[in-house]
Design a protein around this motif. Structure first.
Motif, mmCIF file in Angstrom:
data_model
loop_
_atom_site.group_PDB
_atom_site.id
_atom_site.type_symbol
_atom_site.label_atom_id
_atom_site.label_comp_id
_atom_site.label_asym_id
_atom_site.label_seq_id
_atom_site.Cartn_x
_atom_site.Cartn_y
_atom_site.Cartn_z
ATOM 1 N N PRO A 6 7.106 14.006 7.285
ATOM 2 C CA PRO A 6 6.056 13.711 6.303
ATOM 3 C C PRO A 6 4.760 13.252 6.960
ATOM 4 C CG PRO A 6 7.638 11.919 6.387
ATOM 5 C CD PRO A 6 8.185 13.003 7.267
ATOM 6 N N LEU A 7 3.676 13.420 6.204
ATOM 7 C CA LEU A 7 2.369 13.000 6.707
ATOM 8 C C LEU A 7 2.242 11.489 6.793
ATOM 9 C CD1 LEU A 7 -0.286 15.285 4.960
ATOM 10 C CD2 LEU A 7 0.095 15.043 7.407
ATOM 11 N N VAL A 8 2.855 10.768 5.838
ATOM 12 C CA VAL A 8 2.697 9.312 5.776
ATOM 13 C C VAL A 8 4.061 8.655 5.636
ATOM 14 C CG1 VAL A 8 0.413 9.544 4.735
ATOM 15 C CG2 VAL A 8 2.389 9.196 3.259
ATOM 16 N N ALA A 9 4.100 7.387 5.992
ATOM 17 C CA ALA A 9 5.355 6.645 5.907
ATOM 18 C C ALA A 9 5.683 6.282 4.465
ATOM 19 C CB ALA A 9 5.283 5.389 6.772
ATOM 20 N N VAL A 10 4.744 5.644 3.784
ATOM 21 C CA VAL A 10 4.981 5.158 2.424
ATOM 22 C C VAL A 10 3.725 5.393 1.583
ATOM 23 C CG1 VAL A 10 5.679 3.214 0.987
ATOM 24 C CG2 VAL A 10 6.444 3.314 3.375
ATOM 25 N N ASP A 11 3.903 6.037 0.443
ATOM 26 C CA ASP A 11 2.841 6.162 -0.552
ATOM 27 C C ASP A 11 3.120 5.124 -1.632
ATOM 28 O OD1 ASP A 11 1.040 6.844 -2.530
ATOM 29 O OD2 ASP A 11 1.417 8.997 -2.424
ATOM 30 N N VAL A 12 2.303 4.080 -1.698
ATOM 31 C CA VAL A 12 2.586 2.948 -2.579
ATOM 32 C C VAL A 12 2.043 3.131 -3.989
ATOM 33 C CG1 VAL A 12 2.658 1.313 -0.657
ATOM 34 C CG2 VAL A 12 0.513 1.642 -1.908
ATOM 35 N N ALA A 272 -2.845 4.286 11.638
ATOM 36 C CA ALA A 272 -2.084 3.068 11.351
ATOM 37 C C ALA A 272 -1.883 2.889 9.845
ATOM 38 C CB ALA A 272 -2.787 1.855 11.946
ATOM 39 N N ILE A 273 -2.917 3.179 9.054
ATOM 40 C CA ILE A 273 -2.782 3.104 7.596
ATOM 41 C C ILE A 273 -1.720 4.087 7.120
ATOM 42 C CG2 ILE A 273 -3.957 3.563 5.404
ATOM 43 C CD1 ILE A 273 -6.550 2.547 6.766
ATOM 44 N N CYS A 274 -1.771 5.313 7.633
ATOM 45 C CA CYS A 274 -0.847 6.356 7.186
ATOM 46 C C CYS A 274 0.599 6.039 7.560
ATOM 47 C CB CYS A 274 -1.258 7.703 7.778
ATOM 48 S SG CYS A 274 -2.829 8.334 7.144
ATOM 49 N N GLN A 275 0.800 5.370 8.681
ATOM 50 C CA GLN A 275 2.160 5.105 9.164
ATOM 51 C C GLN A 275 2.613 3.664 8.920
ATOM 52 O OE1 GLN A 275 4.103 7.579 9.947
ATOM 53 N NE2 GLN A 275 2.322 8.912 9.568
ATOM 54 N N ARG A 276 1.821 2.905 8.179
ATOM 55 C CA ARG A 276 2.163 1.492 7.954
ATOM 56 C C ARG A 276 3.456 1.372 7.158
ATOM 57 N NH1 ARG A 276 -2.838 -0.752 7.635
ATOM 58 N NH2 ARG A 276 -2.459 -1.057 9.866
#
Length: 293
Positions: A6-12, A272-276
Motif C-alpha cells: 500500500p501507499l500509506v500505513a494508515v488512512d485515519v 513520514a506522514i504517509c508511513q506514520r
C-alpha cells in the motif's frame, strides 16, 4: 493498488454512506451546489477498492441529523466486521439524551473503536456539558476522538461552533484522551496547529486538503514552524478524495513551501506522514500486535 504494497500505513479518515439512504438534504443539495454532484455516495465495495491503498483505514459513522446525514453505528460495524484492515468509529450527537449510552453500546456491543464528532454539523458547542460528558465516556472507554473542526460548504452547519481553538478546553479537561482535528481545521490552519502543539496526545490530519493546494502549503508550513509535523496523521476523506490524490497533494504542497521559501518541508517529511503508525499513536493497535517481533 496492490493491497500487499500500500501507499500509506494508515488512512485515519474515510467514509461510507449512500445518497438517499444515509445522505439527504440539506447537505446533499448543498454539495451539488458547491461541487456539482453528491460525492458522498459510496458502496462498501467501492470503499474496499479504494482502501486497498492503505494498510489500515478508519471508517467513520456520522450522527449529523441536523444537516441530513446519518451513517449509523450499526451500519459501519457490519461493514468492517471480519476485515482486520478496517477500523470502525462510532458517531453520537452529544445533544441526544442517551448519548453516553449510545457510545457505550457502540463500543462494547458493536465493537467500534473510536468516536467521530462534528460540532458544526451536529449543532453543539465543544464546551457544552453534554459534549464534555460524552468525552468523559470516551476517555473511560479509552477510545480516540476525531473532530471535524473547521468550515464546511453547507449553510445548515453552525459556523460559530467550528473554530479549532474551542478544542483547547476539552484537551485540557481530558489530557490523556487521544484526539485529532480533521482537514487541518481549514481555513484556520495556524489556529489548529497552535492547539495541537499544546497537548501531548493531540493530532491533525490533512484530509481533502489536496483540493486546496495553497491552504495545504500554509498548513504544512505552520506545522513545520510549530514543530508538530510529527503530529500530522495521514487522512484522505474518501470519497471526497483518495489516498493517491492526497499523497500527490501533500508532495505538491511541500514543494510549494520550498519553492516559495515559506518552510523547508521535505519529501522525507511527507514520507513520514504517509508511513506514520497512527494505530500506535491513537491506541488502536490490538494488544497482541503492539510489540514488534
Amino acid at each position: 493498488m496492490d493491497s500487499d504494497n500500500p501507499l500509506v500505513a494508515v488512512d485515519v479518515h474515510t467514509h461510507l454512506g449512500r445518497h438517499g439512504t444515509h445522505v439527504h438534504a440539506p447537505l446533499a443539495e448543498h454539495e451539488i451546489r458547491a461541487w456539482g454532484k453528491v460525492s458522498w455516495d459510496v458502496t462498501e465495495q467501492q470503499h474496499g477498492g479504494a482502501s486497498a491503498s492503505a494498510r489500515s483505514s478508519v471508517v467513520l459513522a456520522f450522527d449529523a441529523e441536523p444537516v441530513g446525514v446519518v451513517v449509523p453505528n450499526e451500519y459501519v460495524a457490519e461493514a468492517v466486521r471480519g476485515n482486520e484492515r478496517l477500523i470502525g468509529f462510532a458517531s453520537v450527537n452529544p445533544n441526544r439524551p442517551d448519548a453516553v449510552d449510545r457510545l457505550e453500546t457502540a463500543v462494547r456491543d458493536l465493537g467500534l473503536r473510536g468516536l467521530k464528532l462534528g460540532p458544526t454539523y451536529q449543532h453543539f458547542h465543544p464546551h457544552d456539558r453534554a459534549c464534555l460528558d460524552l468525552l468523559e465516556a470516551a476517555d473511560h472507554l479509552r477510545i480516540p476522538v476525531i473532530w471535524h473542526q473547521g468550515t464546511t460548504f453547507t449553510s445548515a452547519a453552525v459556523a460559530e461552533y467550528a473554530r479549532p481553538l474551542q478544542l483547547d478546553l476539552p484537551a485540557r479537561t481530558f489530557p490523556n484522551l487521544r484526539m485529532w482535528i480533521a482537514h487541518f481545521g481549514h481555513p484556520w490552519m495556524a489556529e489548529c496547529v497552535s492547539v495541537v502543539r499544546r497537548h501531548e496526545h493531540f493530532y491533525v490530519d490533512p484530509s481533502a486538503m489536496d483540493t486546496r493546494p495553497w491552504q495545504l502549503a500554509q498548513a504544512l508550513a505552520s506545522a513545520a514552524e510549530y514543530r508538530v509535523l510529527d503530529r500530522v496523521l495521514f487522512g484522505s476523506d474518501y470519497p471526497f478524495s483518495t489516498v493517491e490524490r492526497t499523497v500527490a497533494g501533500l508532495r505538491e504542497a511541500a514543494a510549494m513551501c520550498r519553492r516559495l521559501g515559506i518552510a523547508e518541508v521535505t519529501d522525507a517529511d511527507i514520507d513520514a506522514i504517509c508511513q506514520r503508525d497512527a494505530l500506535d499513536l491513537l491506541g488502536l493497535r490490538p494488544p497482541q500486535t503492539s510489540q514488534s517481533t
